[in-house]
Design an enzyme around this catalytic site. Structure first.
Site, short mmCIF file in Angstrom:
data_model
loop_
_atom_site.label_atom_id
_atom_site.label_comp_id
_atom_site.label_asym_id
_atom_site.label_seq_id
_atom_site.Cartn_x
_atom_site.Cartn_y
_atom_site.Cartn_z
N GLY A 201 18.37 4.27 46.52
CA GLY A 201 19.22 5.46 46.64
C GLY A 201 18.51 6.69 46.12
O GLY A 201 17.29 6.68 45.93
N ASN A 202 19.26 7.74 45.91
CA ASN A 202 18.67 8.96 45.36
C ASN A 202 19.64 9.56 44.34
O ASN A 202 20.74 9.05 44.15
CB ASN A 202 18.35 9.95 46.49
CG ASN A 202 19.59 10.35 47.25
OD1 ASN A 202 20.46 11.03 46.73
ND2 ASN A 202 19.70 9.88 48.50
N ARG A 203 19.21 10.62 43.69
CA ARG A 203 19.95 11.12 42.53
C ARG A 203 20.96 12.21 42.89
O ARG A 203 21.49 12.88 41.99
CB ARG A 203 18.98 11.62 41.47
CG ARG A 203 18.17 10.47 40.85
CD ARG A 203 17.08 11.00 39.95
NE ARG A 203 17.58 11.93 38.96
CZ ARG A 203 16.90 12.95 38.50
NH1 ARG A 203 15.68 13.20 38.95
NH2 ARG A 203 17.43 13.76 37.61
N SER A 204 21.26 12.40 44.14
CA SER A 204 22.23 13.45 44.49
C SER A 204 23.61 13.12 43.91
O SER A 204 24.11 12.01 44.06
CB SER A 204 22.33 13.55 46.02
OG SER A 204 23.36 14.45 46.34
N ALA A 272 22.10 14.05 50.76
CA ALA A 272 20.70 13.62 50.63
C ALA A 272 20.62 12.26 51.31
O ALA A 272 21.29 11.30 50.90
CB ALA A 272 20.33 13.51 49.16
#
Ligand code: CTP
Length: 396
Positions: A201-204, A272
């Site tokens: 995943g990502n940190r959005s 994101a």
């Protein structure tokens, strides 16, 4: 915006804490004016901690600074939640025997009341006449809802939910320049599962995208918000004016977005998006014993949703992309942004710098808005709520 939240003495005062919280999270400077009765229901420290400002309740405090009129004069919006039958009666008649009455009388800001009382009181002809008088003067009344009241009784009289109150309050002050405009916003970050318990995943956090949806709704738009894996609490106070769809993976986001895009006039792609996903997803948890010292993941490319949107764009549809880049140099960031705007075929690209400690999860943002040719058409720096307003000013 300078917002005064008046809290009066009803049990729903405990829900007013979330009205204050939602307004603060949306980037407003909130000043609580509480009646003595309200402070019997909710403690001053709670309200001060949540509002991040001193709570005012005394008419004879701060006399040197003429506080009884100063608070009302500075207010750009006044929200009274809960508004008891007694307070409604006093406001209808312009009484000023406490700080809240003085504040309202000294203000020309929009006034929003969220009544809360027992059904008999709400339906009493005195209250009915008082509410009608206030409405005729342009006062906004939110609720009350029908439901369970404090005792065993039920009926109309329950205070509207905090999100509804905030949404109505913001509607009362905003320019209605997006009235009935169909706006689609995506927010958050997609996640691609590796096995039943893990993902890439990502940190959005989703805060900026949700702020755009919130601002668009307050300006009258008909908003659909597609969210992927938001941080907790990001949608607090959003209200029912925004239609929310939940997704998790890029392909789920793709499906929901393309479906909703058909009727959208403005699309803001703030999510994101994970560009790659594992080629295979293990049906059981991946175990160290079977993997040994290394684990190789093979990833395949995900669809580029924004590209698909611009390829399928119909006349009069405005499409806005986001670009979060780690490039520290402003000129290099602009060059990257201009190339991305052209590559993606967007009408506008919102460019911001991200890093290990910047932007993600923060309540602040700093962005440049580029047009299709890569020229800067706006810059905004401040709360994500104010950045959202600035973006909408430009792209609408
Ligand atoms: N986006 C998308 N689908 C993808 C990747 C990105 O719709 N598979 C959208 C994002 O929502 C954002 C914009 O495209 O509005 C730019 O995202 P970004 O991740 O910066 O672009 P990439 O295409 O991944 O470009 P790069 O690899 O150069 O960073």
């Amino acid at each position: 915006m300078n917002v005064v939240v008046g809290i009066t003495g009803g049990i729903a005062a405990y829900k007013a804490v979330n009205v204050v919280r939602g307004l603060v999270l949306a980037g407003h400077d909130v000043h609580v004016v509480a009646t003595d009765a309200a402070l019997r229901f909710v403690g001053r420290p709670t309200l001060e901690a949540i509002s991040r400002n001193p709570v005012h309740s005394e008419l004879y405090e701060g006399v040197a600074e003429v506080r009884h009129v100063a608070i009302g004069q500075a207010a750009e919006l006044i929200v009274v939640a809960p508004a008891t039958a007694n307070t409604i009666a006093k406001l209808a008649h312009g009484l000023a025997d406490d700080l809240l009455g003085n504040t309202v009388l000294a203000s020309s800001a929009p006034l929003v009341l969220a009544p809360a009382m027992h059904t008999e009181m709400w339906q009493n002809p005195a209250t009915v006449a008082n509410v009608a008088a206030l409405r005729s003067r342009g006062v906004h009344i939110v609720g009350p809802e029908t439901g369970q009241l404090t005792g065993t009784d039920a009926g109309p009289g329950r205070m509207a939910e905090p999100g509804e109150i905030i949404a109505e309050a913001l509607r009362a002050v905003r320019p209605r320049d997006l009235e009935a405009r169909r706006v689609l916003v995506t927010a958050g970050g997609t996640r691609e599962p590796l096995d039943p318990v893990r993902f890439i995943g990502n940190r959005s956090s989703g805060k900026q995208g949700v702020a755009v949806a919130r601002a668009a709704a307050a300006r009258g738009a008909d908003v659909t918000l597609i969210v992927a894996n938001l941080d907790d609490g990001v949608m607090d106070g959003l209200g029912s004016a925004v239609k929310v769809l939940h997704v998790s993976t890029t392909r789920e986001l793709q499906e929901a977005t393309l479906l909703a895009a058909g009727t959208a006039e403005l699309i803001v792609m703030a999510a994101a998006v994970a560009d790659y996903r594992p080629e295979t997803v293990a049906s059981d948890k991946i175990k160290k014993e079977t993997q040994g010292d290394t684990l190789e993941l093979r990833l395949v490319k995900n669809p580029d949703i924004l590209h698909e949107l611009t390829d399928a764009r119909h006349d009069d549809q405005v499409i806005v992309g986001f670009a979060a880049e780690t490039e520290p140099d402003r000129d290099a960031l602009l060059t990257l942004g201009a190339a991305k705007a052209a590559r993606k075929g967007v009408d506008y690209l919102v460019v911001n710098r991200v890093g290990w400690t910047e932007t993600f999860g923060s309540d602040e943002n700093s962005v440049m808005v580029l047009d299709a040719r890569g020229h800067i058409v706006a810059e905004a720096d401040g709360s994500k709520a104010s950045v959202a307003e600035r973006i909408l000013d430009v792209v609408r």
